[in-house]
Structure formats: structure tokens, C-alpha cells
Design a protein around this motif. Structure first.
Motif, mmCIF file in Angstrom:
data_model
loop_
_atom_site.group_PDB
_atom_site.id
_atom_site.type_symbol
_atom_site.label_atom_id
_atom_site.label_comp_id
_atom_site.label_asym_id
_atom_site.label_seq_id
_atom_site.Cartn_x
_atom_site.Cartn_y
_atom_site.Cartn_z
ATOM 1 N N GLU A 121 -8.995 -7.556 8.703
ATOM 2 C CA GLU A 121 -9.701 -6.309 8.662
ATOM 3 C C GLU A 121 -9.520 -5.453 9.997
ATOM 4 O O GLU A 121 -9.357 -4.221 9.812
ATOM 5 N N ALA A 122 -9.674 -5.851 11.129
ATOM 6 C CA ALA A 122 -9.577 -4.972 12.285
ATOM 7 C C ALA A 122 -8.210 -4.509 12.379
ATOM 8 O O ALA A 122 -8.171 -3.324 12.813
ATOM 9 N N LEU A 123 -7.153 -5.265 11.999
ATOM 10 C CA LEU A 123 -5.972 -4.672 12.240
ATOM 11 C C LEU A 123 -5.579 -3.597 11.344
ATOM 12 O O LEU A 123 -4.960 -2.695 11.447
ATOM 13 N N LEU A 124 -5.956 -4.083 10.071
ATOM 14 C CA LEU A 124 -5.913 -3.059 8.948
ATOM 15 C C LEU A 124 -6.863 -1.684 9.153
ATOM 16 O O LEU A 124 -6.345 -0.621 8.753
ATOM 17 N N ALA A 125 -7.781 -1.787 9.872
ATOM 18 C CA ALA A 125 -8.608 -0.426 10.212
ATOM 19 C C ALA A 125 -7.668 0.483 10.788
ATOM 20 O O ALA A 125 -7.978 1.570 10.652
ATOM 21 N N GLU A 126 -6.568 -0.007 11.574
ATOM 22 C CA GLU A 126 -5.839 0.979 12.364
ATOM 23 C C GLU A 126 -4.705 1.582 11.628
ATOM 24 O O GLU A 126 -3.915 2.478 11.931
ATOM 25 N N LEU A 127 -4.534 0.855 10.195
ATOM 26 C CA LEU A 127 -3.061 1.004 9.806
ATOM 27 C C LEU A 127 -2.876 2.420 9.182
ATOM 28 O O LEU A 127 -1.788 3.026 9.238
ATOM 29 N N PRO A 128 -3.910 3.066 8.681
ATOM 30 C CA PRO A 128 -3.894 4.447 8.110
ATOM 31 C C PRO A 128 -3.356 5.370 9.057
ATOM 32 O O PRO A 128 -2.313 6.319 8.963
ATOM 33 N N GLU A 129 -4.082 5.248 10.285
ATOM 34 C CA GLU A 129 -3.652 6.206 11.382
ATOM 35 C C GLU A 129 -2.026 5.913 11.837
ATOM 36 O O GLU A 129 -1.309 6.703 11.992
ATOM 37 N N ARG A 130 -1.753 4.455 11.997
ATOM 38 C CA ARG A 130 -0.304 4.299 12.311
ATOM 39 C C ARG A 130 0.637 4.680 11.331
ATOM 40 O O ARG A 130 1.755 5.272 11.735
ATOM 41 N N THR A 131 0.174 4.378 10.141
ATOM 42 C CA THR A 131 1.232 5.115 8.928
ATOM 43 C C THR A 131 1.365 6.381 9.132
ATOM 44 O O THR A 131 2.483 7.032 8.799
ATOM 45 N N LEU A 132 0.250 7.217 9.481
ATOM 46 C CA LEU A 132 0.553 8.796 9.634
ATOM 47 C C LEU A 132 1.294 9.042 10.497
ATOM 48 O O LEU A 132 2.020 10.007 10.797
ATOM 49 N N ALA B 283 6.417 -8.053 -3.348
ATOM 50 C CA ALA B 283 6.879 -8.425 -4.617
ATOM 51 C C ALA B 283 6.009 -9.272 -5.319
ATOM 52 O O ALA B 283 5.965 -9.451 -6.924
ATOM 53 N N ASN B 284 5.182 -10.075 -4.743
ATOM 54 C CA ASN B 284 4.538 -11.228 -5.394
ATOM 55 C C ASN B 284 3.011 -10.804 -5.572
ATOM 56 O O ASN B 284 2.238 -11.670 -5.996
ATOM 57 N N GLN B 285 2.795 -9.560 -5.236
ATOM 58 C CA GLN B 285 1.360 -9.027 -5.383
ATOM 59 C C GLN B 285 1.231 -7.910 -6.444
ATOM 60 O O GLN B 285 2.427 -7.813 -7.336
ATOM 61 N N GLY B 286 0.136 -7.279 -6.708
ATOM 62 C CA GLY B 286 -0.168 -6.643 -7.906
ATOM 63 C C GLY B 286 0.497 -5.210 -7.966
ATOM 64 O O GLY B 286 1.538 -5.096 -7.002
ATOM 65 N N ALA B 287 0.080 -4.147 -8.153
ATOM 66 C CA ALA B 287 0.545 -2.874 -8.298
ATOM 67 C C ALA B 287 0.496 -2.254 -6.975
ATOM 68 O O ALA B 287 -0.388 -2.617 -6.089
ATOM 69 N N PRO B 288 1.513 -1.229 -6.477
ATOM 70 C CA PRO B 288 1.486 -0.788 -5.276
ATOM 71 C C PRO B 288 0.171 -0.186 -4.729
ATOM 72 O O PRO B 288 -0.024 -0.169 -3.736
ATOM 73 N N VAL B 289 -0.164 0.608 -5.595
ATOM 74 C CA VAL B 289 -1.650 1.342 -5.584
ATOM 75 C C VAL B 289 -2.591 0.186 -5.069
ATOM 76 O O VAL B 289 -3.359 0.607 -3.986
ATOM 77 N N GLN B 290 -2.722 -0.770 -5.571
ATOM 78 C CA GLN B 290 -3.750 -1.775 -5.130
ATOM 79 C C GLN B 290 -3.483 -2.425 -3.567
ATOM 80 O O GLN B 290 -4.380 -2.607 -2.740
ATOM 81 N N ILE B 291 -2.161 -2.459 -3.332
ATOM 82 C CA ILE B 291 -1.521 -3.099 -2.107
ATOM 83 C C ILE B 291 -2.106 -2.107 -1.219
ATOM 84 O O ILE B 291 -2.725 -2.232 0.026
ATOM 85 N N LEU B 292 -1.829 -0.844 -1.302
ATOM 86 C CA LEU B 292 -2.187 0.460 -0.514
ATOM 87 C C LEU B 292 -3.691 0.681 -0.288
ATOM 88 O O LEU B 292 -4.003 0.608 0.822
ATOM 89 N N GLN B 293 -4.401 0.734 -1.218
ATOM 90 C CA GLN B 293 -6.010 0.673 -1.117
ATOM 91 C C GLN B 293 -6.397 -0.511 -0.358
ATOM 92 O O GLN B 293 -7.396 -0.357 0.491
ATOM 93 N N THR B 294 -5.798 -1.728 -0.642
ATOM 94 C CA THR B 294 -6.653 -2.796 0.086
ATOM 95 C C THR B 294 -6.246 -2.595 1.572
ATOM 96 O O THR B 294 -6.932 -2.981 2.613
ATOM 97 N N MET B 295 -5.149 -2.006 2.087
ATOM 98 C CA MET B 295 -4.786 -1.602 3.433
ATOM 99 C C MET B 295 -5.618 -0.497 3.818
ATOM 100 O O MET B 295 -5.274 0.135 5.214
ATOM 101 N N GLY B 296 -6.096 0.292 3.004
ATOM 102 C CA GLY B 296 -6.749 1.876 3.376
ATOM 103 C C GLY B 296 -5.863 2.557 3.505
ATOM 104 O O GLY B 296 -6.317 3.812 4.167
ATOM 105 N N VAL B 297 -4.534 2.944 3.054
ATOM 106 C CA VAL B 297 -3.748 3.852 2.937
ATOM 107 C C VAL B 297 -3.632 4.308 1.633
ATOM 108 O O VAL B 297 -3.774 3.785 0.559
ATOM 109 N N THR B 298 -4.035 5.698 1.587
ATOM 110 C CA THR B 298 -3.962 6.623 0.418
ATOM 111 C C THR B 298 -2.569 6.671 0.043
ATOM 112 O O THR B 298 -1.498 7.308 0.703
ATOM 113 N N PRO B 299 -2.350 6.387 -1.304
ATOM 114 C CA PRO B 299 -0.834 6.554 -1.812
ATOM 115 C C PRO B 299 -0.576 8.065 -1.613
ATOM 116 O O PRO B 299 -1.406 8.969 -1.942
#
Length: 170
Positions: free
Chosen positions: A82-93, A154-170
Motif C-alpha cells: 500500500e505504501a508504494l502504491l500510494a505514490e503511484l498515481p502521482e508518479r503516473t501523472l 494478463a493473469n488479472q481481471g479487467a484493466p479498470v480493476q487493476i488501475l483502481q486497485t493501484m489508485g490510478v484513475t483510468p
């Protein structure tokens, strides 16, 4: 980082930044993720996922925390990191301009094709098995992790679920 920073020519950027964030290297990482995703899923790599490849790989603590196997449950890994993923949306931007530039490089060189369904290997794919003589162990680790990300997504669910789990808005 200001938008004007990304408008600098490559020769005017700091050498470390130009080496790590150049479109060819970043494009190679996205192409590796795309290739392995396509191989496992037999479907195009969702375009929104391409924008989290670089933020996951180019941040050493996050890259080092990636699972060792592509069948690791994404939700469990996300909860454990969680701590690493908390910063992911900002890094993505912050890395969005670099991701765009890499995607443009790949499409201009016909290494990838953008379709309505996502990214597909293009008519002139990158030679991803070739190892350059000037590579470093760190760059090789990042390249291996790029393929892992493609297989893992590829082994996970829908892309929107992956992005939401990481806190990134599609």
C-alpha cells in the motif's frame, strides 16, 4: 515537473534523465509488457495499462517489490504494498509525457500498433531478445520486470480493476 521541462530537446536534458527516460528504452519496456501480455491473453494490451508500466518499473523500490511470479494475486500484492502504491498515481501523472513519447516512438517505428482494443505488436516489432553490449545489470532487471508486468496483468481481471486497485484513475 513543469510541462516546459518535457519540451526540452534531448541534448538539453540532464544526462541521467536522458539516459533513463529516452523514448527507445521506455518504449522497449512498454513493448516487452505488451508482447508478454499478448502471448498470455491472446488479446491487445489495454492502452491505460501502458501508462503504469514506467511508474512501476522506473521507481526502484516499486520494481524491487514486484512479485517474482506472474500468477501472484494482484489484490494481495497491492494490499501488501500500500505504501508504494500510494505514490503511484502521482508518479503516473509525472511520467505521462514520457509514456506518451515512448508510445509515439513505438508507433512511428511500427513496433506497436494502437487499435480500439489496445496495443498490439506492430509490423516491425522490436528485437526484444537481443542483449546490448552496453547494458547494465539494473537495466537488465528492469527489462525482465517489464515482461513480468505484461504476464502479471494478463493473469488479472479487467484493466479498470487493476488501475483502481493501484489508485490510478483510468
Amino acid at each position: 515537473m513543469a510541462a516546459s521541462r518535457w519540451s526540452l530537446s534531448w541534448r538539453d536534458r540532464p544526462p541521467e534523465e536522458a539516459a533513463l527516460l529516452n523514448p527507445a528504452f521506455c518504449g522497449e519496456l512498454i513493448a516487452r509488457a505488451t508482447k508478454d501480455y499478448e502471448r498470455i491473453r491472446a488479446a491487445p494490451f489495454p492502452l491505460p495499462l501502458a501508462f503504469v508500466v514506467l511508474p512501476l518499473l522506473l521507481h526502484p523500490p516499486t520494481k524491487d517489490a514486484l512479485p517474482g511470479r506472474a500468477n501472484t494475486t494482484f489484490a494481495t500484492w497491492s494490499a501488501d504494498n500500500e505504501a508504494l502504491l500510494a505514490e503511484l498515481p502521482e508518479r503516473t501523472l509525472r511520467l505521462r509525457p514520457i509514456s506518451r513519447e515512448a508510445l509515439l516512438f513505438l508507433t512511428q517505428h511500427r513496433a506497436l500498433t494502437v487499435t480500439a482494443d489496445g496495443l498490439k505488436t506492430g509490423a516491425a516489432p522490436m528485437k526484444l531478445s537481443a542483449k546490448t553490449s552496453s547494458s547494465t545489470p539494473d537495466a537488465d532487471d528492469i527489462r525482465r520486470a517489464a515482461g513480468l508486468i505484461g504476464r502479471w496483468f494478463a493473469n488479472q481481471g479487467a484493466p479498470v480493476q487493476i488501475l483502481q486497485t493501484m489508485g490510478v484513475t483510468p
